[in-house]
Design an enzyme around this catalytic site. Sequence first.
Site: not given
Ligand code: MEV
Length: 320
Positions: A97, A99, A101-105, A107, A148
């Site tokens: 999904p 947004g 926080g699991l790295g979708s952008s 990936a 990421d």
């Molecule tokens: C985001 O997955 C990780 C952060 O530390 C940002 C980054 O390192 O680019 C919040």
Amino acid sequence: VIRETAASAPGKVILSGEHFVVHGSYSVAAAINRRVHVRVREFQGPKPRIVLGDQVSTISSDDGSFPVVKTVARDILSMVTKTNQDSFEISITSDIPPGSGLGSSAAVSLACAGALADFMGLTLNKNELSDMAFRGESKVHGNPSGVDVQSCLNGGLILFKKNSQTEKISLRNSFCLLVVFSGKKRSTSKLVAKVAKRREEYPNQFKRMTESVSDISLEVVEAAKGRDMRRMGSLFTLIQSQLSWIGVSTLEIDMLIEDILGANGVLGAKITGAGGGGSIIAAIDQDSGDSTLKSVSQKYPYSFISDIPQEGLRWEKPAS
Ligand code: MEV
């Protein structure tokens, strides 16, 4: 014959060092078994286009959609001659999904760079692809550290520090983590900016905390190598208190963590990635993962258990 290329990249979780990694600490990240797939194929239309579900846009239009993919695609198109730019379609499917926080952008950025470079007949090495994906990710992500992209590129478990060689950690015995998406999407760039402000207000504390996070990251690597989940859980608990101090937790996330920590088999939990919503990860007793997941899923339906897949970016066989 319709020309077609495809690539995929995994999402990621950060075990240690989110935010502080932007300011120089070590971070530990792992690929998860959810991937983004990107397919590029010839397409009879006036302009190259991007498709994700029912969302469609052309690469040349600045309508605000697909900022990451457009940056990567334009980058690649600037490297090839006009004749190779006959119309094509980039289609994206994702199990991650946006947004969350699991790295979708990261990936999507990488898989797009891989598939489109291949389609254009460009041979780019890992560094060139990750630089390109990094530029794509920077579009949505303010001031990314690069963790990421490195995680999605390399797969497995990595130890990362800005401007240093990424180290892939080899694990004799892999392990599983519980991942819970809170359902609340958030913007990484806003959170990164908020942390920078905190750093300005408390420069001395922030500096010491960044050093401490680096040490904790090295401890997390040791816990992972020894498959010591109890130790990992207690490190997660410690890291969560630091993330709370920099202001990236929320009442909702605190309550989510409170709930998860009460579930059978959970040994420690923390925000993973930027926070402000997004997802949490938990260290779990490796023998009771199924029952832990079952009890957590009742309240939090977007929960899953992930092992640590070793494969990062990979080229796929085209569908047709
Ligand atoms: C985001 O997955 C990780 C952060 O530390 C940002 C980054 O390192 O680019 C919040």
